[in-house]
Design an enzyme around this catalytic site. Structure first.
Site, PDB file in Angstrom:
ATOM      1  N   ARG A 120       0.807  -1.233   0.000  1.00 52.80           N
ATOM      2  CA  ARG A 120       0.000   0.000   0.000  1.00 52.80           C
ATOM      3  C   ARG A 120       0.835   1.276   0.000  1.00 52.80           C
ATOM      4  NH1 ARG A 120      -2.719  -3.092   3.734  1.00 52.80           N
ATOM      5  NH2 ARG A 120      -4.553  -4.118   2.830  1.00 52.80           N
ATOM      6  N   LYS A 142       4.261  12.005 -10.563  1.00 50.88           N
ATOM      7  CA  LYS A 142       3.379  11.222 -11.436  1.00 50.88           C
ATOM      8  C   LYS A 142       4.053   9.894 -11.732  1.00 50.88           C
ATOM      9  CE  LYS A 142       0.719  14.681 -13.973  1.00 50.88           C
ATOM     10  NZ  LYS A 142       0.382  15.188 -15.335  1.00 50.88           N
ATOM     11  N   GLU A 184      12.319  18.864 -23.807  1.00 51.46           N
ATOM     12  CA  GLU A 184      11.702  19.203 -22.509  1.00 51.46           C
ATOM     13  C   GLU A 184      12.471  20.322 -21.802  1.00 51.46           C
ATOM     14  OE1 GLU A 184       8.886  17.733 -22.194  1.00 51.46           O
ATOM     15  OE2 GLU A 184       9.053  15.721 -23.048  1.00 51.46           O
ATOM     16  N   LYS A 222      10.067  23.260 -13.236  1.00 51.93           N
ATOM     17  CA  LYS A 222       9.017  22.253 -13.045  1.00 51.93           C
ATOM     18  C   LYS A 222       8.593  22.184 -11.579  1.00 51.93           C
ATOM     19  CE  LYS A 222       7.257  17.686 -13.654  1.00 51.93           C
ATOM     20  NZ  LYS A 222       7.254  16.411 -14.379  1.00 51.93           N
ATOM     21  N   GLU A 232      -2.633  18.575 -10.422  1.00 49.75           N
ATOM     22  CA  GLU A 232      -3.151  19.016 -11.713  1.00 49.75           C
ATOM     23  C   GLU A 232      -4.646  19.298 -11.666  1.00 49.75           C
ATOM     24  OE1 GLU A 232      -1.586  16.714 -14.953  1.00 49.75           O
ATOM     25  OE2 GLU A 232      -2.219  18.199 -16.426  1.00 49.75           O
ATOM     26  N   ARG A 237      -0.434  23.227 -13.631  1.00 53.18           N
ATOM     27  CA  ARG A 237       0.446  22.150 -14.082  1.00 53.18           C
ATOM     28  C   ARG A 237       0.264  21.895 -15.585  1.00 53.18           C
ATOM     29  NH1 ARG A 237       2.413  16.966 -10.468  1.00 53.18           N
ATOM     30  NH2 ARG A 237       3.705  16.078 -12.103  1.00 53.18           N
ATOM     31  N   ASN A 241       2.301  21.091 -20.396  1.00 54.90           N
ATOM     32  CA  ASN A 241       1.898  20.433 -21.637  1.00 54.90           C
ATOM     33  C   ASN A 241       2.205  21.263 -22.868  1.00 54.90           C
ATOM     34  OD1 ASN A 241       0.880  18.163 -20.353  1.00 54.90           O
ATOM     35  ND2 ASN A 241      -1.094  19.134 -19.998  1.00 54.90           N
ATOM     36  N   HIS A 244       2.769  19.715 -26.206  1.00 53.60           N
ATOM     37  CA  HIS A 244       2.409  18.307 -26.056  1.00 53.60           C
ATOM     38  C   HIS A 244       1.066  17.933 -26.663  1.00 53.60           C
ATOM     39  CE1 HIS A 244       5.973  17.967 -23.655  1.00 53.60           C
ATOM     40  NE2 HIS A 244       5.727  16.704 -23.348  1.00 53.60           N
ATOM     41  N   HIS A 248       1.713  15.010 -28.903  1.00 50.28           N
ATOM     42  CA  HIS A 248       1.194  13.673 -28.592  1.00 50.28           C
ATOM     43  C   HIS A 248       0.433  13.093 -29.768  1.00 50.28           C
ATOM     44  CE1 HIS A 248       1.329  14.050 -23.929  1.00 50.28           C
ATOM     45  NE2 HIS A 248       2.354  13.363 -24.382  1.00 50.28           N
ATOM     46  N   HIS A 261       9.784  10.398 -28.213  1.00 50.63           N
ATOM     47  CA  HIS A 261       8.847  11.366 -27.639  1.00 50.63           C
ATOM     48  C   HIS A 261       9.314  12.807 -27.850  1.00 50.63           C
ATOM     49  CE1 HIS A 261       6.086  13.217 -24.801  1.00 50.63           C
ATOM     50  NE2 HIS A 261       7.122  13.756 -24.177  1.00 50.63           N
TER      51      HIS A 261
HETATM   52  P1  NAD Z   1      13.644   5.591 -21.284  1.00 50.59           P
HETATM   53  O1  NAD Z   1      13.496   5.461 -19.850  1.00 50.59           O
HETATM   54  O2  NAD Z   1      13.052   4.548 -22.155  1.00 50.59           O
HETATM   55  O3  NAD Z   1      15.188   5.731 -21.652  1.00 50.59           O
HETATM   56  C1  NAD Z   1      15.571   5.812 -23.014  1.00 50.59           C
HETATM   57  C2  NAD Z   1      16.613   4.748 -23.372  1.00 50.59           C
HETATM   58  O4  NAD Z   1      17.880   5.139 -22.861  1.00 50.59           O
HETATM   59  C3  NAD Z   1      16.349   3.372 -22.785  1.00 50.59           C
HETATM   60  O5  NAD Z   1      16.697   2.403 -23.747  1.00 50.59           O
HETATM   61  C4  NAD Z   1      17.296   3.274 -21.598  1.00 50.59           C
HETATM   62  O6  NAD Z   1      17.695   1.963 -21.340  1.00 50.59           O
HETATM   63  C5  NAD Z   1      18.444   4.107 -22.075  1.00 50.59           C
HETATM   64  N1  NAD Z   1      19.208   4.790 -21.029  1.00 50.59           N
HETATM   65  C6  NAD Z   1      18.710   5.505 -19.992  1.00 50.59           C
HETATM   66  N2  NAD Z   1      19.686   6.098 -19.321  1.00 50.59           N
HETATM   67  C7  NAD Z   1      20.849   5.736 -19.912  1.00 50.59           C
HETATM   68  C8  NAD Z   1      22.205   6.050 -19.679  1.00 50.59           C
HETATM   69  N3  NAD Z   1      22.571   6.911 -18.714  1.00 50.59           N
HETATM   70  N4  NAD Z   1      23.121   5.487 -20.477  1.00 50.59           N
HETATM   71  C9  NAD Z   1      22.769   4.668 -21.501  1.00 50.59           C
HETATM   72  N5  NAD Z   1      21.493   4.362 -21.786  1.00 50.59           N
HETATM   73  C10 NAD Z   1      20.547   4.890 -20.999  1.00 50.59           C
HETATM   74  O7  NAD Z   1      13.044   6.988 -21.841  1.00 50.59           O
HETATM   75  P2  NAD Z   1      12.938   8.440 -21.207  1.00 50.59           P
HETATM   76  O8  NAD Z   1      12.891   9.344 -22.377  1.00 50.59           O
HETATM   77  O9  NAD Z   1      13.931   8.687 -20.139  1.00 50.59           O
HETATM   78  O10 NAD Z   1      11.509   8.426 -20.516  1.00 50.59           O
HETATM   79  C11 NAD Z   1      10.321   8.330 -21.270  1.00 50.59           C
HETATM   80  C12 NAD Z   1       9.193   7.955 -20.357  1.00 50.59           C
HETATM   81  O11 NAD Z   1       9.044   8.982 -19.375  1.00 50.59           O
HETATM   82  C13 NAD Z   1       7.855   7.834 -21.055  1.00 50.59           C
HETATM   83  O12 NAD Z   1       7.233   6.636 -20.657  1.00 50.59           O
HETATM   84  C14 NAD Z   1       7.072   9.032 -20.555  1.00 50.59           C
HETATM   85  O13 NAD Z   1       5.685   8.780 -20.476  1.00 50.59           O
HETATM   86  C15 NAD Z   1       7.672   9.239 -19.200  1.00 50.59           C
HETATM   87  N6  NAD Z   1       7.537  10.604 -18.679  1.00 50.59           N
HETATM   88  C16 NAD Z   1       6.983  10.740 -17.448  1.00 50.59           C
HETATM   89  C17 NAD Z   1       6.828  11.998 -16.888  1.00 50.59           C
HETATM   90  C18 NAD Z   1       6.273  12.128 -15.511  1.00 50.59           C
HETATM   91  O14 NAD Z   1       5.968  13.247 -15.084  1.00 50.59           O
HETATM   92  N7  NAD Z   1       6.161  11.059 -14.765  1.00 50.59           N
HETATM   93  C19 NAD Z   1       7.263  13.130 -17.595  1.00 50.59           C
HETATM   94  C20 NAD Z   1       7.838  12.952 -18.854  1.00 50.59           C
HETATM   95  C21 NAD Z   1       7.976  11.678 -19.387  1.00 50.59           C
HETATM   96 ZN    ZN Z   2       7.128  15.321 -22.747  1.00 48.52          ZN
END
Ligand code: NAD
Ligand code: ZN
Length: 360
Positions: A120, A142, A184, A222, A232, A237, A241, A244, A248, A261
């Protein structure tokens, strides 16, 4: 530098410092966390950075276990979340343990979600390893996973107890993932800090040298927005976007895996800048300086002709930002000055998407 995220009893610090990963254990102890640590990471990130984290946690008695998922967005699923929970339980973790998310946004969202439901809810620490994760996803609470029906449809608000940002881990990030993260970074500066845009322009995109204080200031943008609107519900917040809505739509319209992305968001930002010029008086020169910055980080700014405008509009119609048919679109009055507008119509968006086919 340190960014305080002030959320009452859910407050925490974001520490940004080169070499911090190797001192994660003592840093986590100082933040008051206790019990055993469960590191959640992906196979790629773990290969480069898990050993240093494990050793530093071991050194201060957190007795860590390691739980890996495959790299990639597909790991943000309910079945992976269940697998990780089972693996935690099998390793003897319980409500006295805490989770450490080592990775990009995928690992952060998945591990945070696991931490929000395991027994939990147990504490968790973010150790973000991509630009996206460092400036965006690790801060704000989030967490969640995807469904076949759409991204991020299952989740919870669960704030971390601490965020450990070590810019040196970016050295192992592939160039394309490094560059997309700047969509971003530029988004944050564009909505709240025009002066930062000029500083970002001075970075050399061929290196991985981002000063810790620039990362911290970008995170702080942020953090201030999250503080003002944690769940939000107040429309503040929503400023995050920016770029986005159409971004998106484009991301969803492209065959899975072809566009990152941040690359889709770069195009979404171009469309949002055009709409800002039209609806909220953004000057063409301010718009151009932001576009130049996206181009500086090799983000594509022209939409592939194979992606039809109708398909993008159809995908964006499913976006959760289209509450009850009403479009709430983030625009800029000026660089650093974003607001939520209801003046943008579907046909305005259609024209903006068409415009993305023209060279800039
Ligand atoms: P990711 O986590 O998939 O990382 C991208 C790639 O890089 C992966 O293959 C990973 O293995 C590799 N990688 C990561 N760090 C590395 C490093 N230091 N060295 C070598 N390889 C590395 O992608 P991302 O762009 O970091 O995150 C995208 C995700 O984040 C999406 O699912 C999106 O929805 C989410 N997101 C969430 C929020 C939130 O507020 N929670 C905000 C923005 C994005
Ligand atoms: Zn984004």
């Amino acid at each position: 530098p340190t960014v305080h995220v002030d959320l009452g009893e859910r407050s925490y610090e974001v520490l940004v410092e080169t070499g911090l990963l190797a001192r994660a254990g003592e840093t986590i102890a100082r933040a008051g966390l206790k019990g055993r640590a469960a590191i959640v990471s992906d196979e790629t990130v773990a290969k480069y950075h898990a050993e240093a984290l494990q050793a530093s946690l071991q050194a201060v008695g957190f007795n860590p276990t390691l739980h890996l998922v495959p790299a990639g967005e597909a790991s943000k699923s309910m079945s992976r979340a269940e697998e990780v929970c089972s693996s935690l339980a099998a390793a003897g973790h319980d409500r006295r343990s805490f989770v450490v998310a080592l990775g990009g946004g995928v690992v952060g969202d998945l591990a945070g979600f696991v931490a929000s439901v395991f027994y939990r809810g147990i504490p968790f620490v973010q150790v973000p390893t991509t630009i996206v994760a460092q400036v965006d996803s690790s801060v704000g609470g989030k967490t969640g996973v995807n469904l076949a029906e759409g991204k991020n449809l299952l989740g919870a608000f669960h704030q971390p107890k601490l965020v450990i940002v070590d810019p040196s881990v970016l050295a192992t990030l592939p160039a394309r993932e490094y560059h997309e993260g700047f969509a971003e970074v530029i988004k944050h500066a564009a909505i709240r800090d025009a002066a930062m845009l000029a500083e970002i322009a001075k970075l050399d995109p061929a290196t991985r040298d981002v000063p810790a204080d620039l990362i911290a200031r970008n995170i702080a943008i942020k953090a201030r927005i999250v503080e003002a609107d944690e769940h939000e519900t107040k429309g503040i917040r929503a400023l995050l976007n920016f770029g986005h809505t159409i971004g998106h739509g484009i991301e969803a319209a492209v065959p899975y895996g072809e566009m990152l992305h941040g690359e889709a968001i770069g195009l979404g930002l171009r469309a949002a800048l055009l709409l800002s010029e039209k609806h909220s008086g953004l000057s063409p020169s301010a718009s151009k300086s932001i576009l130049d910055l996206l181009a500086h980080f090799h983000l594509p700014l022209v939409l592939d002709p194979a992606i039809t405008t109708g398909r993008v509009l159809h995908k964006l119609g499913r976006d959760k930002k289209f509450e009850a048919g009403k479009v709430r679109f983030v625009l800029l009055r000026d660089a650093g000055d974003a607001f939520v507008s209801d003046a943008v119509t579907t046909s305005d968006m259609e024209a903006a998407i068409e415009h993305l086919r023209m060279p800039r």
